[in-house]
Design an enzyme around this catalytic site. Structure first.
Site, mmCIF file in Angstrom:
data_model
loop_
_atom_site.group_PDB
_atom_site.id
_atom_site.type_symbol
_atom_site.label_atom_id
_atom_site.label_comp_id
_atom_site.label_asym_id
_atom_site.label_seq_id
_atom_site.Cartn_x
_atom_site.Cartn_y
_atom_site.Cartn_z
ATOM 1 N N ARG A 31 0.746 -1.464 -0.186
ATOM 2 C CA ARG A 31 0.065 -0.064 -0.153
ATOM 3 C C ARG A 31 0.709 1.351 -0.010
ATOM 4 N NH1 ARG A 31 -4.728 -2.213 3.126
ATOM 5 N NH2 ARG A 31 -4.299 -4.522 3.380
ATOM 6 N N ASP A 63 -3.767 3.916 3.268
ATOM 7 C CA ASP A 63 -3.338 2.434 3.499
ATOM 8 C C ASP A 63 -4.418 1.593 2.724
ATOM 9 O OD1 ASP A 63 -5.377 3.927 5.631
ATOM 10 O OD2 ASP A 63 -5.618 1.653 6.145
HETATM 11 P P1 AMP Z 1 -9.764 -0.516 7.124
HETATM 12 O O1 AMP Z 1 -10.458 0.823 7.514
HETATM 13 O O2 AMP Z 1 -10.865 -1.694 7.174
HETATM 14 O O3 AMP Z 1 -8.982 -0.304 5.863
HETATM 15 O O4 AMP Z 1 -9.002 -0.877 8.512
HETATM 16 C C1 AMP Z 1 -8.212 0.242 8.839
HETATM 17 C C2 AMP Z 1 -7.407 -0.562 10.018
HETATM 18 O O5 AMP Z 1 -7.977 -0.822 11.167
HETATM 19 C C3 AMP Z 1 -6.343 -1.679 9.532
HETATM 20 O O6 AMP Z 1 -5.154 -1.521 10.206
HETATM 21 C C4 AMP Z 1 -7.269 -2.822 10.106
HETATM 22 O O7 AMP Z 1 -6.442 -4.067 10.295
HETATM 23 C C5 AMP Z 1 -7.504 -2.338 11.107
HETATM 24 N N1 AMP Z 1 -8.928 -3.236 11.878
HETATM 25 C C6 AMP Z 1 -10.106 -2.911 11.216
HETATM 26 N N2 AMP Z 1 -11.074 -3.735 11.916
HETATM 27 C C7 AMP Z 1 -10.467 -4.377 12.699
HETATM 28 C C8 AMP Z 1 -10.857 -5.450 13.734
HETATM 29 N N3 AMP Z 1 -12.222 -5.821 13.888
HETATM 30 N N4 AMP Z 1 -9.976 -5.959 14.599
HETATM 31 C C9 AMP Z 1 -8.603 -5.456 14.343
HETATM 32 N N5 AMP Z 1 -8.110 -4.535 13.722
HETATM 33 C C10 AMP Z 1 -8.870 -4.079 12.931
HETATM 34 MG MG MG Z 2 -7.669 -0.931 5.180
#
Ligand code: AMP
Ligand code: MG
Length: 472
Positions: free
Chosen positions: A179, A244
């Site tokens: 990313r 990201d």
């Molecule tokens: P995203 O918005 O889905 O791209 O996620 C942003 C960050 O939050 C990334 O580092 C994900 O791995 C983390 N993340 C999202 N949901 C969870 C979860 N349920 N448990 C742990 N980390 C999470």
């Molecule tokens: Mg993500």
């Protein structure tokens, strides 16, 4: 036949600071919702009838050759730099080289906590897993560069969100999970060695022809410009274009609160967390430039003369809006049947869009109907269309086969939000038929499918989805 995944892992050979080794956390009662046979075959994966599929793609059994790890990255989230994110609920199992010679990651999403989970539980619930499955596969069928979905499994365990929801794991396939944020983390740490290693790895994997960091940047800028223009030509809104969630491969990644618009409105925003419309439909063309500026910044330390590089990279980023405009124009010209766009076609396209907006016209159905001459029915005031169509017909005069061009550029079927919501509601009740039906129909989005006309209908007033939520 027993499951065989021909792993050939390279990320796991990178220095230990790039990731944390982490095994998936087993779940109570894995059951398979879907396995993508066609994709598996393309990847050289055998054993689609192996009874262990559910256990493997839930993370309960590790397939031979897997080396599970959580990748480290940083990222700008809604403009704020977060110096450490990483896979908080995903694990890279390893890589395979497909029949096309392209190396791809196989990743579990929702497979339990990792060292980067922060406050999260490392899990996903069934809704976002099925949404990503359907939408990413639909995007692929629409011809958009995207990550794919190999499997979806129910875990048998509840996931606690606003209330308890059924848990699930998605298996995602991507040309890589590198990313913009992967470059950002090492640049922010001023770790020149790691940055160089990541650069060399990225080049080898995505762009062996690229000649230096400036060339890599230029190519990623070109891929991303094309990608965002293509999203816009389909009415797609990603919803969380944080750095990201922006790949070096140019693939669409991280389907969270993403959505396709129904009625055309350039200000459309769905994501419940996007309060200022930073990632709204039309804003995507600006924000991708901002994201590429962050990539450029992260690549500067790789350059022998950083001051000269700042100047060179700034010029490249400043030239990106023109690239996006050119891609946008080519895409939208094709949508109205023009094969060789001229600068003045922009006015013709913009005029149609303005009239569509004023008349509540459905984005997908209006463009599709252009080829069969029924587009005027999409307008509250059909005369508004007729006026535009006069100039349009005059412009089409010399086109060899505008109908065929339009049918290739304008899908009949997109994953409409209300259908996705209905599909999720059914799956929560244990009925997966709507999920399978969506996948079947959306695999051929440019074909007429009379038996699926209901999936072309825009939402009735009580079906309209106004907000979509992140997959967390
Ligand atoms: P995203 O918005 O889905 O791209 O996620 C942003 C960050 O939050 C990334 O580092 C994900 O791995 C983390 N993340 C999202 N949901 C969870 C979860 N349920 N448990 C742990 N980390 C999470
Ligand atoms: Mg993500």
């Amino acid at each position: 036949m027993t499951l065989h995944i021909p792993f050939d892992n390279t990320y796991a050979r990178l220095p230990s600071g790039f990731f944390s080794r982490q095994a998936p956390t087993p779940v109570s009662a894995p059951s398979l919702v879907a396995f993508n046979d066609a994709l598996a075959a393309d990847l050289g994966i055998a054993g689609h009838d192996d009874p262990r599929l559910a256990a493997v793609f839930a993370g309960n059994a590790l397939p031979e050759g897997a080396e599970p790890l959580a990748q480290l990255y940083a990222g700008h989230q809604f403009g704020q730099f977060n110096p450490q994110l990483g896979d908080g609920r995903a694990l890279l199992l390893g890589e395979v080289v497909g029949r096309d010679g392209i190396r791809r990651d196989i990743q579990l999403k929702g497979s339990g906590p990792t060292p980067y989970s922060r406050m999260g539980d490392g899990r996903a619930w069934l809704g976002p897993v099925l949404r990503e499955y359907v939408v990413s596969e639909a995007m692929h069928a629409l011809g958009v560069p995207t990550t794919r979905a190999l499997a979806a499994v129910r875990t048998g365990d509840p996931v606690l969100r606003e209330g308890p929801l059924p848990g699930a794991v998605l298996t995602r396939v991507a040309q890589s999970h590198i990313r913009v944020g992967t470059f950002q983390i090492f640049a922010a740490r001023r770790d020149a060695g790691a940055l160089q290693t990541l650069y060399d790895y990225t080049l080898a994997r995505h762009d062996p022809e690229a000649d230096g960091p400036a060339d890599l940047l230029q190519r990623v800028i070109r891929w991303q410009a094309a990608l965002v223009a293509q999203w816009m030509s389909l009415g797609f809104i990603h919803g969380v274009m944080n750095t990201d969630n922006c790949t070096l491969s140019g693939e669409t990644i991280d389907y969270g609160p993403c959505a396709f618009m129904d009625a055309y409105d350039p200000e459309t925003v769905f994501s419940s967390i996007d309060r200022f419309g930073r990632y709204g439909y039309a804003a995507q063309a600006d924000i991708i430039v901002w994201n590429m500026a962050q990539l450029a910044t992260a690549l500067i330390p790789l350059m022998p003369d950083p001051e000269a590089a700042v100047e060179e990279f700034t010029a490249m980023v400043h030239a990106m809006p023109d690239l996006i405009r050119a891609e946008w124009q080519a895409r939208f010209a094709a949508k109205i049947g023009i094969s060789a766009p001229r600068p003045e076609d922009k006015t013709l396209i913009a005029d149609l869009l303005t009239r569509m907006q004023a008349n509540g016209a459905d984005f997908t159905n209006t463009f599709r109907a252009l080829a069969d001459g029924t587009a005027r029915d999409q307008f509250t005031d059909p005369a508004a269309f007729d006026q535009w169509a006069e100039s349009w017909q005059a412009r089409l005069g010399a086109e060899p086969d505008p109908q065929a061009l339009m049918r290739r550029a304008n899908p009949a079927f997109i994953p409409r939000n209300h259908r996705i919501e209905q599909m999720i509601a059914a799956a929560v009740e244990g009925d997966d038929a709507p999920f399978h039906r969506l996948n079947t129909v959306l695999a051929r989005p440019y074909d007429d499918q009379p038996e699926a006309e209901d999936l072309r209908r825009p939402p009735a007033p009580d079906e309209v989805v106004r907000a979509t939520f992140c997959g967390t």
